[in-house]
Design a protein around this motif. Structure first.
Motif, mmCIF file in Angstrom:
data_model
loop_
_atom_site.group_PDB
_atom_site.id
_atom_site.type_symbol
_atom_site.label_atom_id
_atom_site.label_comp_id
_atom_site.label_asym_id
_atom_site.label_seq_id
_atom_site.Cartn_x
_atom_site.Cartn_y
_atom_site.Cartn_z
ATOM 1 N N GLU A 81 65.358 19.972 11.876
ATOM 2 C CA GLU A 81 65.476 19.207 10.631
ATOM 3 C C GLU A 81 66.899 18.689 10.437
ATOM 4 O OE1 GLU A 81 64.316 17.384 7.047
ATOM 5 O OE2 GLU A 81 63.198 18.091 8.807
ATOM 6 N N LEU A 82 67.885 19.500 10.793
ATOM 7 C CA LEU A 82 69.267 19.035 10.701
ATOM 8 C C LEU A 82 69.493 17.843 11.623
ATOM 9 C CD1 LEU A 82 72.159 19.440 9.609
ATOM 10 C CD2 LEU A 82 72.562 20.975 11.558
ATOM 11 N N ALA A 83 68.952 17.925 12.847
ATOM 12 C CA ALA A 83 69.101 16.819 13.794
ATOM 13 C C ALA A 83 68.372 15.573 13.309
ATOM 14 C CB ALA A 83 68.576 17.248 15.165
ATOM 15 N N ARG A 84 67.215 15.750 12.664
ATOM 16 C CA ARG A 84 66.448 14.603 12.173
ATOM 17 C C ARG A 84 67.189 13.907 11.037
ATOM 18 N NH1 ARG A 84 63.178 12.906 8.340
ATOM 19 N NH2 ARG A 84 63.401 14.784 7.072
ATOM 20 N N VAL B 48 74.940 13.884 14.495
ATOM 21 C CA VAL B 48 75.421 15.221 14.846
ATOM 22 C C VAL B 48 74.655 15.722 16.076
ATOM 23 C CG1 VAL B 48 75.723 17.601 14.056
ATOM 24 C CG2 VAL B 48 75.926 15.696 12.421
ATOM 25 N N GLU B 49 75.352 16.287 17.039
ATOM 26 C CA GLU B 49 74.708 16.885 18.217
ATOM 27 C C GLU B 49 74.386 18.349 17.883
ATOM 28 O OE1 GLU B 49 75.716 18.224 22.810
ATOM 29 O OE2 GLU B 49 77.094 16.865 21.767
ATOM 30 N N GLY C 115 74.285 26.269 5.651
ATOM 31 C CA GLY C 115 75.437 25.595 5.067
ATOM 32 C C GLY C 115 75.833 24.376 5.889
ATOM 33 N N ALA C 116 75.355 24.315 7.146
ATOM 34 C CA ALA C 116 75.620 23.148 8.000
ATOM 35 C C ALA C 116 75.039 21.869 7.408
ATOM 36 C CB ALA C 116 75.050 23.387 9.400
ATOM 37 N N PHE C 117 73.967 21.973 6.624
ATOM 38 C CA PHE C 117 73.394 20.781 6.002
ATOM 39 C C PHE C 117 74.391 20.162 5.015
ATOM 40 C CE2 PHE C 117 69.682 22.560 7.881
ATOM 41 C CZ PHE C 117 68.745 21.540 7.989
ATOM 42 N N ASP C 118 75.034 21.000 4.185
ATOM 43 C CA ASP C 118 76.034 20.475 3.258
ATOM 44 C C ASP C 118 77.264 19.985 4.006
ATOM 45 O OD1 ASP C 118 74.445 20.898 1.059
ATOM 46 O OD2 ASP C 118 75.333 22.853 0.564
#
Length: 327
Positions: free
Chosen positions: A134-137, A142-143, A110-113
């Motif tokens: 992938e979230l960082a990329r 976002v850290e 859910g962090a992606f949304d």
């Protein structure tokens, strides 16, 4: 009345959908507990869960997040299509809720949304360790910390994979009404009030295994000799490189400095021994090349996020022989 809104979108993970409902409704039902109202909200009707074998109608639309009776806390959940954009109207409702002062929290991917709303910009966050890179990329603003169970940035909170949503909800209970109530709710749902360690203990550490990788023979030699005293000069000799060239090649091929890679390899070896043997911690430290037990505890706690004893209690493999059959 504290209003908890759970945003349910197509593909939502069913277990995660129930986590805030379970924790906050249990708190409401406890004698002397605070009144929470939990709303399941969606712009979609019906909402399809995960594979689509189950669908339901959410009692609330998006007005449950940011309408006249706005939510105090909004949860965003993992969904099967988390790499695809959700309905923009859902993100707008989350932004509006945050603008009115609501806390916004995510469980797992859910962090992606949550990152898509812009509310994580400049903040520290976590998600399932498997998808943290992938979230960082996708969101360099976002850290991303893949080692923790949850991150509290005040008005914005994120948690790691699935069960870490329970940790996050209990944390919010502690914030709202103190540790005693959180502990009582944890007891009712048969959950530790606060788990030892972080997500790092669940990370799968994979080493390069390409047969043509130039450092592969040296990596294999290091793995076979972890219990021996190893120096940068000795590793360079084995690789047939100068120390400077060795450091450069390690960074290129492994993504780490040689001695840092060696330390993590020794901690991995300690993890394996704790999982599969009954060796005392002092011997585990020697077998892993870390020398003394206090050295093992220091590096193990820093890298894995928990103590060797706590790790063994959690992950010690039990032999199949002699186990009672499942009911």
């Amino acid at each position: 009345m504290t209003v908890i809104a759970v945003l349910a979108l197509d593909g939502t993970v069913g277990f995660e959908l129930t986590i805030p409902c379970l924790v906050f409704e249990t708190a409401t039902g406890w004698v002397g507990g605070p009144p929470y109202e939990v709303r399941v909200c969606s712009p979609q009707d019906p909402v399809h869960v995960e594979s689509g074998r189950l669908a339901f109608r959410a009692p609330w639309g998006l007005e449950g997040l940011a309408g006249l009776e706005a939510a105090d806390t909004v949860f965003l959940l993992a969904r099967t299509g988390f790499l695809d954009d959700p309905p923009e109207e859902a993100l707008d409702a989350v932004r509006a809720a945050a603008a009115r002062g609501a806390r916004v929290a995510s469980i797992c991917t859910g962090a992606f949304d949550l990152a898509r709303t812009g509310l994580l910009a400049g903040k520290r966050a976590t998600t399932h360790w498997k998808h943290a890179a992938e979230l960082a990329r996708r969101h360099p603003e976002v850290e991303v910390d893949p080692s923790v169970l949850f991150v509290d940035e005040g008005a914005v909170l994120t948690s790691a994979g699935v069960a870490a949503g329970l940790d996050l909800c209990l944390h919010l209970l502690r914030r709202d009404h103190g540790a005693a109530l959180a502990a009582e709710v944890a007891r009712v749902i048969v959950m530790p009030p606060q788990r030892d360690g972080g997500q790092a203990q669940f990370l799968r550490h994979v080493d390069p295994s390409e047969p043509d990788a130039s450092l592969q023979p040296t990596l294999a030699w290091l793995e076979a000799n972890l219990s021996q005293p190893l120096t940068l000069a000795g590793i360079a000799r084995h690789a047939g490189l100068s120390q400077r060239s060795l450091s450069r090649r390690f960074q290129q091929e492994v993504g780490s400095a040689p001695m840092r890679w060696l330390l993590r390899a020794r901690v991995r070896r300690a993890q394996q021994l704790l999982e599969t043997t009954d060796l005392p911690v002092e011997q585990v430290a020697r077998e892993a090349g870390l020398g003394a037990a206090n050295t093992l505890r220091h590096h193990f706690g820093r890298i894995v996020g928990t103590s060797p004893h706590a790790y063994r209690r959690t992950f010690r493999a039990q032999p199949l022989e002699g186990r009672a059959p499942a009911d």
